[in-house]
Design an enzyme around this catalytic site. Sequence first.
Site, PDB file in Angstrom:
ATOM      1  N   ASP A 286       0.842  -1.194   0.000  1.00 18.06           N
ATOM      2  CA  ASP A 286       0.000   0.000   0.000  1.00 18.06           C
ATOM      3  C   ASP A 286       0.877   1.243   0.000  1.00 18.06           C
ATOM      4  O   ASP A 286       1.746   1.408   0.861  1.00 18.06           O
ATOM      5  CB  ASP A 286      -0.895   0.008   1.237  1.00 18.06           C
ATOM      6  N   TYR A 291       2.584   9.922   0.006  1.00 17.13           N
ATOM      7  CA  TYR A 291       3.706   9.314   0.726  1.00 17.13           C
ATOM      8  C   TYR A 291       5.030   9.671   0.063  1.00 17.13           C
ATOM      9  O   TYR A 291       6.090   9.520   0.678  1.00 17.13           O
ATOM     10  CB  TYR A 291       3.573   7.797   0.771  1.00 17.13           C
ATOM     11  N   LYS A 316      -3.016   5.828  -4.022  1.00 16.39           N
ATOM     12  CA  LYS A 316      -4.138   6.713  -3.727  1.00 16.39           C
ATOM     13  C   LYS A 316      -3.977   8.060  -4.428  1.00 16.39           C
ATOM     14  O   LYS A 316      -2.844   8.552  -4.573  1.00 16.39           O
ATOM     15  CB  LYS A 316      -4.258   6.957  -2.216  1.00 16.39           C
ATOM     16  N   HIS A 347      -7.965   9.146  -1.547  1.00 17.75           N
ATOM     17  CA  HIS A 347      -7.339   9.168  -0.222  1.00 17.75           C
ATOM     18  C   HIS A 347      -8.311   9.584   0.886  1.00 17.75           C
ATOM     19  O   HIS A 347      -8.289   9.034   1.983  1.00 17.75           O
ATOM     20  CB  HIS A 347      -6.136  10.111  -0.236  1.00 17.75           C
TER      21      HIS A 347
END
Length: 508
Positions: A286, A291, A316, A347
């Site tokens: 994931d 990120y 996402k 998200h």
Amino acid sequence: MKRLFTLFLSAIVLNFTACGGTSVLNEQTTDAVSEATEATASEQTEPTESTTGTTESEPEAETPENSGSKILVAYFSCTNTTEQIAEWIADYTGADVYEIIAADPYTDEDLAYYTGGRADQEQSDDSARPEIDGSVDDISQYDIIFLGYPIWHGQAPKIVYTFLESYDFGNITIIPFCTSHSSGIGSSAENLHSLVSDSVSWDDGRRFSGDATESDVIEWVESLDLPESNVSEVSQVGVFNFETKTVLLNSGYEMPIMGLGTYSLSDEECAVSIAALLEAGGRLIDTAYMYGNEAAVGEAIRNSDVPREEIFVITKLYPTQFSYAAEAIDDALERMGLDYIDMIILHHPGDGDVEAYLALEQAVADGKVHSIGLSNWYVEELEEFLPQVNITPALVQNEIHPYYQENDVIPYIQSLGIVVQGWYPLGGRGHTSELLNDETIVAIAEAHGVSSAQVILRWNLQKGVVVIPGSSDPDHIRENLDLFGFELTDEEMDAINSLDRNEKHDWY
């Protein structure tokens, strides 16, 4: 991951999407999704418009030839809808009938939806077992039991739990059916399996709406091919397979039920962590645009010896990308260096989320993305969002851990044929130590000879929640995948359930 084309055999798949469609392969219509998300009192207490019997155009019911099997139709009903379905089944099969009646009858006030009344309280209490008036004489004489009930909060009423725990069903086959405005039978039937011995066979269930006809019911019974009706070997949507360690999504793809979250991992940490995951047999990764490590994830995948089709990658789109979602999808593919992405999810809710989701739908049609979903959507958000889109999400990813359990949200999502995934399964940064040292969890871990983290992750799996714990420690990553050598008892599950504080550890 492998796509299961056996989904086209829809009659033997247990958990459709709640819209009652005949396919789970991304062909749900907006109208059907809207039906699945209606929030009405009839979902809990059954539709008040009971059916009126066979019409002139309907064939007269003919009892099938005597098969030598003895059948019982056991049902619980409040507004006669379930009772009518039960009577049609019994008339057609020649079965005996047993009505499950509460020793303390339910009043209209008891059944009022979301008022904190008796039914609401029972459904939110895992230990609730309302007393039954009467019993079945010699349950062992039956080979097949049809079990009927209305859907309450996405599940079978707790009095049905009382019934199942009151007898030894031996090698009987149980065939569940439910009545509901919109909620599918889904997890309501699956969650009953643990109440009886493993020798019991469960056949595919069926949901009937208030306008179901006798012909509808007879057609279903005939499709069961009694008395040789057994649980289908076909993978079932939303049901965890603890042998393959996967779950079948409503998109038709299999997804691992445990993996690795990469939140806050640097590029170098990502590479090491993903290598450890893949080496230990993990296949679910994931990540997210926010990120900042999508490129590192893609590089680690390309550098591994594991075939691409065995790895399931989730990323996402952040709300800042919603206004140019189509381009953002292409950017993610380019950053990761992949030919396709297994799943892209939004998200969290934000301006333009519906339009962004429609762009995800187009990416599915174009073959760029296999499955799509949502993160940080709860009941109210889903009720507003789903009627505006065409493809039911395959996944909803929310914060879930023993201090924030979402016990009202998880069954609702699962009742729609959507898989639930939990982020922060170990409490999240700044809270992990407290959770891992919780005396209840530590005691359970010691009893099984495992770590506190393993106990928490196994608790999630037994609740039907996919786990993606984050870690940069290869030893912890390997440990977090080792969840299948032990099983938590009902008492241990209840003990962890009692830890819920409704304590959210992030703002989403």
